[in-house]
Design an enzyme around this catalytic site. Structure first.
Site, PDB file in Angstrom:
ATOM      1  N   VAL A 188      35.502  51.392  40.864  1.00  0.00           N
ATOM      2  CA  VAL A 188      36.799  51.434  40.401  1.00  0.00           C
ATOM      3  C   VAL A 188      37.237  50.001  40.770  1.00  0.00           C
ATOM      4  CG1 VAL A 188      37.453  53.701  40.761  1.00  0.00           C
ATOM      5  CG2 VAL A 188      37.421  52.445  43.043  1.00  0.00           C
ATOM      6  N   ALA A 190      35.736  45.686  41.894  1.00  0.00           N
ATOM      7  CA  ALA A 190      34.578  44.733  42.331  1.00  0.00           C
ATOM      8  C   ALA A 190      34.953  43.473  42.799  1.00  0.00           C
ATOM      9  CB  ALA A 190      33.697  44.634  40.936  1.00  0.00           C
ATOM     10  N   ALA A 191      34.722  43.299  44.069  1.00  0.00           N
ATOM     11  CA  ALA A 191      34.994  42.201  44.548  1.00  0.00           C
ATOM     12  C   ALA A 191      33.846  41.178  44.919  1.00  0.00           C
ATOM     13  CB  ALA A 191      35.701  42.400  46.051  1.00  0.00           C
ATOM     14  N   GLY A 194      31.231  42.965  47.444  1.00  0.00           N
ATOM     15  CA  GLY A 194      30.935  44.468  47.084  1.00  0.00           C
ATOM     16  C   GLY A 194      31.825  44.929  45.967  1.00  0.00           C
ATOM     17  N   ASP A 336      42.072  37.918  56.733  1.00  0.00           N
ATOM     18  CA  ASP A 336      42.122  37.785  55.359  1.00  0.00           C
ATOM     19  C   ASP A 336      43.237  38.615  54.516  1.00  0.00           C
ATOM     20  OD1 ASP A 336      40.998  37.000  52.905  1.00  0.00           O
ATOM     21  OD2 ASP A 336      39.415  38.621  52.821  1.00  0.00           O
TER      22      ASP A 336
END
Length: 638
Positions: A188, A190-191, A194, A336
């Site tokens: 669902v 994607a970075a 991961g 972050d």
């Protein structure tokens, strides 16, 4: 509105997808995406993945010496990576230069922005992480580039689901159908490090987010950091930088390596939930430690939207308050906070996700930062130069007078607009030349703090172009200084209120007034942008000074009032001149109606505060008697 999974990795909205169900009969692992095209990072940079088990094991924690030792034995891979990075960026900058020569830069802006995003994806996580930080500053980045770089937060091409399912099984030691009754056939989100799947735990039936680490990220990041570290050393020597650029990269790299260990991220998430999950309108999803390993993380599923997409100024204020608690109360902060990591849940709360990159802010630095903000807002640039030494930004040998003069020139105009109009980005920009001239250093811990604040202001600007994070944080700082029990902050408050021995009631009034803006209630977020009437302000100030939290300020006021009344009765003083110079005795409302309005507040106070108010004259009388006695003794014996 499409339900979203808020995992420990930034995501975006996808159409509803069917789940792979294992309810009826256990079946072999279904490879839902085995036929997917190989992602561009693996295709272009897959040669970096080739490490032995021993080499991979040695990279579990960040160590520049171990990384260098590995790639000294792999000179061809190092050379290939240097050529890849150099030629890739070289081609892009080359076509940008040609665009300028042919006067078509504006027409090609969007095209070049899209090309840059693809380049960063091909090169891998280290470059994506840098771009993610930049993409959070809409006031600094052109819109076309901002749109493209923002896609790097959660819309990177996913790797094969077959590889992801294999990773889950190997890490957790169970078949997929034994772990989950349902799992989405495609990720669902994607970075850079991961990708995330929606699943339902077979044992409990809970819907969860399952994050799986991208193959090869450890090796790719290690080599890229080695290269960046070498370049930082070259740049520092060539440019004669005062800051240890390699130490800054080491701090960033250490946080990246911690982020790649999902067990540490899970511990961070639990600690973050314990410290801040109870704050009003803040939500921190729970972590499933039983199913979390170094490369797989399972956490609570939450529905919501990105904060940057909903333009919710109230939740921005909640984020500012939560950041204040992170940085200046507990010292454990989210390092972050880009738009992909902050969400608005469907019940109107601010959700924090992705706890891989966290920072620690030590007590002495927290207090030093608070003092620096106080001195900046009150234009005490001499004290500010000393704060910079405390924070490690300036060496102790720096010429204080010259630094004070330079800081006055840098900050005078910005501060003159008022605390609510001070831009954090502008302050950093204006400081550049002075930093170089006076050998300013950027301590490694400070880079993450500055990035966290700058990114938060960037997110807020997307909702309100005039938003200033320092202006919204300062009320909480003022409130902390007025109420904190820390000896250092009490000493700072006293130093701030007295200038050359004279009591500065205007500074106290400013602090008290600003502290009243420290609110997160929805109704008050709108009101605080307007000027409150004097009666409301006086009631709030009176209420504060009579409570236990305001005891230190109350003592200062009583002592100062006693000193000034005693001065009026001193025959050695010129009475008319003394009254003019007196801070408290000359401070009076302009109209009789204001005095009556203030007196009318007293019956509205709680009984215990009314009693405290009635005790004030007695306290004042005792101090006056003590001073009068001391003056009499002086006359007799001196």
């Amino acid at each position: 509105m499409v339900p979203l999974l808020l995992p420990s990795s930034p995501i975006h909205s996808f159409p509803a997808t069917p789940k792979l169900s294992f309810r009826s009969k256990p079946r072999p692992i279904i490879r839902a995406a085995a036929g997917l095209e190989v992602d561009s990072f693996t295709k272009k940079s897959g040669y970096l993945f080739q490490l032995s088990a021993f080499e991979a094991e040695s990279l579990l924690d960040y160590s520049p010496s171990r990384i260098a030792a590995i790639y000294r034995r792999k000179p061809l891979i190092l050379l290939r990576r240097l050529i890849q990075v150099g030629t890739t960026f070289g081609k892009w900058f080359g076509v940008r230069y040609i665009d300028n020569l042919m006067e078509r830069s504006d027409q090609m802006f969007k095209v070049r922005a899209a090309e840059l995003r693809k380049i960063l994806v091909e090169l891998g996580p280290a470059y994506i992480k840098i771009a993610q930080a930049v993409s959070s500053r809409p006031d600094l980045i052109p819109p076309s580039y901002l749109d493209e770089l923002s896609l790097l937060q959660d819309r990177i091409t996913p790797f094969s689901t077959e590889v992801a399912l294999d990773t889950i099984e190997k890490e957790l030691g169970l078949r997929i159908d034994e772990l989950f009754s349902e799992i989405s056939p495609e990720p669902v989100a994607a970075a850079s490090l991961g990708q995330v799947y929606q699943a339902r735990l077979r044992r409990s039936g809970q819907v969860v987010a399952v994050k799986v680490q991208r193959p090869g990220v450890q090796a790719a990041i290690s080599l890229d950091i080695l290269i960046l570290r070498f370049l930082a050393g070259v740049v520092k020597k060539a440019g004669k930088f005062n800051t240890d650029l390699q130490a800054v990269i080491d701090e960033w790299a250490s946080s990246l390596f911690r982020e790649m260990d999902y067990r540490k991220e899970a511990d961070n998430g639990l600690k973050f939930r314990r410290l801040y999950g109870g704050l009003k309108d803040v939500f921190v999803p729970n972590i499933n430690m039983e199913h979390t390993t170094r490369r797989v993380l399972v956490m609570e599923w939450v529905e919501g939207q990105k904060l940057s997409e909903v333009k919710d100024l109230y939740l921005v204020e909640v984020g500012v308050y939560c950041s204040f608690n992170q940085l200046l109360e507990n010292g454990f902060y989210h390092a972050d906070p880009h738009p992909g990591n902050l969400f608005r849940t469907f019940d109107g709360k601010l959700a924090y996700i992705d706890f891989g990159m966290m920072g620690e802010f030590k007590q002495e630095f927290r207090e030093g930062f608070i003092e620096a903000c106080l001195h900046l807002v009150n234009r005490d640039f001499d004290a500010l130069s000393k704060d910079f030494v405390t924070l490690g930004l300036l060496p102790p040998t720096a010429e204080k007078e010259a630094v004070t003069k330079a800081l006055t020139g840098v900050f005078q105009d910005a501060v003159a607009k008022g605390v609510r109009n001070i831009s954090f980005g502008d302050l950093l920009g204006n400081l550049g030349t002075t930093m170089y001239k006076f050998k300013f250093q950027i301590p490694s811990y400070f880079s993450l703090v500055i990035r966290s604040l700058a990114v938060l202001e960037g997110i807020a600007i997307s909702s309100d172009p005039n938003y200033k994070v320092l202006g919204s944080t300062y009320p909480w700082i003022a409130k902390k200084v007025l109420t904190d029990s820390s000896p250092q902050l009490k000493s700072s408050l006293q130093a701030l209120l007295y200038k050359d021995g004279a009591f500065r009631i205007d500074r106290l009034e400013s602090l008290l007034t600003e502290s009243l803006r420290a609110r997160t209630e929805k109704a008050l977020v709108k009101i605080q942008r307007e000027e409150a009437n004097s009666r409301v302000v006086f009631k709030e100030i009176l209420y504060f000074t009579l409570t236990e939290k305001g005891s230190f300020v109350r003592e200062i006021l009583i002592e100062e009032f006693a000193k000034e009344v005693n001065g009026v009765g001193n025959p050695n003083n010129n009475q008319s001149a003394y009254l003019e110079e007196s801070s408290l005795l000359s401070y009076q409302p302009a109209l009789v109606s204001e005095i009556l309005a203030m007196l009318s507040i007293i019956p509205e106070l709680p009984p215990e505060l009314q009693q405290q108010l009635l005790r004030l004259p007695a306290d004042l009388a005792r101090r006056l008697i003590s001073r009068a006695s001391a003056r009499t003794i002086q006359r007799i014996f001196l």
